[in-house]
Design a protein around this motif. Structure first.
Motif: not given
Length: 481
Positions: A437-446
């Motif tokens: 999530x920090x790197x922007x590859x995923x969001x909380x719902x992923x």
């Protein structure tokens, strides 16, 4: 720092790229690995470049690989009384051990090892193959030749002996000194020039003593013939097309490049394609269409990295050269054909639990809405096996070892994150979710796939896979381990 491509870019540092400002600009433009050419520059100059790279790495909190490239044994003719001579086709010309100045009929070749290995009918190439000589008679201290392709021969031009395995020490005295210096600095990769046999690699590994990964440059016909054994002995490969194109017909180089890349990928070892990739950008801000196609073809073939040499080391447009390579890579990897090629060329022998785990991770990522594959690794092997699969989703390598993170910066698609050691799998999953999530590859719902080995922090134990949510609250509600 998140790249929008999987293939890595290697940039050589030199007079045009030795300041802090320029090196940082190159990294921000797309350079993932910096090559220090031990053939040029003093140890003090190389030490300063190394210091600057590590400073930038710390400031940007992004692991950067440093590759030190040894010069290797350089074979050169002596000097001429007139500095140069013209050799005509069909003329006779002698090379010998006489150190006196040369003329239109002879010159010194101060390498008795060459004469010891030469045979009648063998070829000597001078000045990057522009001059071709055929041996008519030879002895322990001379070779009488006929000029097949003539031209200007001048002081200290390089000599290639394409069809002979020379009894030369793999590492010269300069190489030995440079090797110890570079490993003492803390470089990540050591490149060996003019490798002829696997024994050359074994010798270097003994001297390196695990302080760096060893990369073999393939630039001799004998290295192509014995490639499988050299690959097994090496941690990585560079297809160095410059000398390879001198010692072999240039038409043979493209299929050789393709075969070597395939073999490296099957072995899960990184491979760099190098030499003259954007040569015109030494003097021009724009590449030729043929050069762009050359870079693109190496990427389509599955190379882990493409390299800039003089373009970034001594050219007038080093940042533009990196930007061009970066944009070509992004464009190629967005082409659906690229994904099809990567998947169609997958050749893997499922020989271990780790092979099965990374294969399953890739298959899950392709058939479900997984956003990333996060692999915990100590030696880097699990990340390399994952990269071999060429998954469609990002690979995040989680390691507590900074050296491992730096070495993996050379490999296809791997984004490295340095973490503290973990002892429980739930903690590992939390760390992986935060990284994604920090790197922007995923969001909380992923969701992500996490691979690791139990017990933790032991190399070669990858044995567990879990599909996990990125929402930490859901992770903490997972079953007790």
């Amino acid at each position: 720092m998140r790249r929008l491509r999987n293939v890595k870019i290697v940039a050589t540092l030199g007079p045009a790229s030795e300041t802090y400002e320029m090196i940082r600009a190159l990294h921000e433009a797309g350079a993932d690995v910096f090559r220090l050419n031990m053939s040029h520059g003093s140890h003090d100059e190389i030490r300063e470049k190394h210091r600057i790279i590590r400073q930038i790495e710390k400031e940007l909190e992004n692991p950067i690989a440093i590759l030190a490239d040894l010069q290797g044994p350089k074979l050169r003719v002596g000097v001429f009384a007139k500095d140069s001579e013209e050799l005509e086709n069909g003329a006779t010309f002698r090379m010998d051990l006489d150190e006196s100045a040369g003329d239109a009929t002879r010159v010194c070749l101060p390498h008795p090892e060459i004469f010891a290995a030469l045979e009648v009918g063998k070829t000597l190439l001078v000045n990057d193959g522009k001059i071709r000589l055929r041996v008519e008679t030879c002895g322990t201290d001379f070779a009488d030749c006929v000029v097949v392709n003539g031209g200007t021969i001048s002081n200290r031009k390089g000599v290639n002996v394409p069809d002979v395995v020379l009894p030369l020490a793999a590492l010269s005295e300069k190489d030995l000194d440079d090797l110890e210096f570079a490993c003492g600095l803390g470089i990540d990769w050591l490149a060996l020039s003019f490798v002829q046999r696997p024994e050359d690699v074994h010798q270097a590994r003994k001297l390196v003593q695990g302080r760096a990964a060893v990369l073999s440059k393939i630039e001799k016909p004998s290295a192509v013939e014995g490639f499988d054994a050299i690959l097994e002995a090496s941690d990585g490969i560079m297809v160095a097309r410059g000398d390879l194109g001198v010692e072999l017909p240039v038409s043979a180089v493209p299929p050789i490049q393709k075969r070597l890349i395939r073999k490296c990928r099957k072995a899960a070892k990184p491979v760099i394609v190098a030499t003259q990739m954007l040569e015109s950008m030494i003097e021009s801000p724009m590449p030729t269409r043929a050069e762009v196609s050359d870079v693109a073809m190496a990427i389509y073939e599955g190379a882990d990295a493409v390299m800039l040499s003089a373009e970034s080391a001594a050219g007038a447009f080093p940042v533009q050269a990196v930007e061009t390579m970066n944009s070509v890579a992004i464009e190629v990897e967005q082409d659906p054909t690229y994904t099809q090629i990567m998947e169609a060329s997958r050749q893997v022998d499922r020989a271990s639990v780790a092979d099965a785990i990374v294969s399953a991770a890739r298959e899950i990522a392709e058939t479900t809405p997984i956003k990333a594959i996060c692999c915990f690794t100590e030696s880097g092997t699990t990340a390399l096996l994952t990269a071999r699969e060429r998954p469609r989703v990002p690979i995040i390598a989680m390691t507590s070892l900074r050296g491992t993170a730096r070495r993996l910066a050379l490999s296809w698609g791997i984004k490295c994150v340095i973490v503290i050691e973990v002892s429980r799998f739930k903690s590992a999953v939390v760390g992986a979710a935060r990284a994604a999530t920090t790197l922007g590859y995923a969001d909380q719902q992923d969701q992500i796939v996490v691979t690791a080995g139990l017990p933790f922090n032991v190399p070669g134990t990858t044995n567990i896979l879990r599909v996990a949510p990125c929402d930490e609250r859901l992770i903490y509600n997972m079953e007790k381990e």
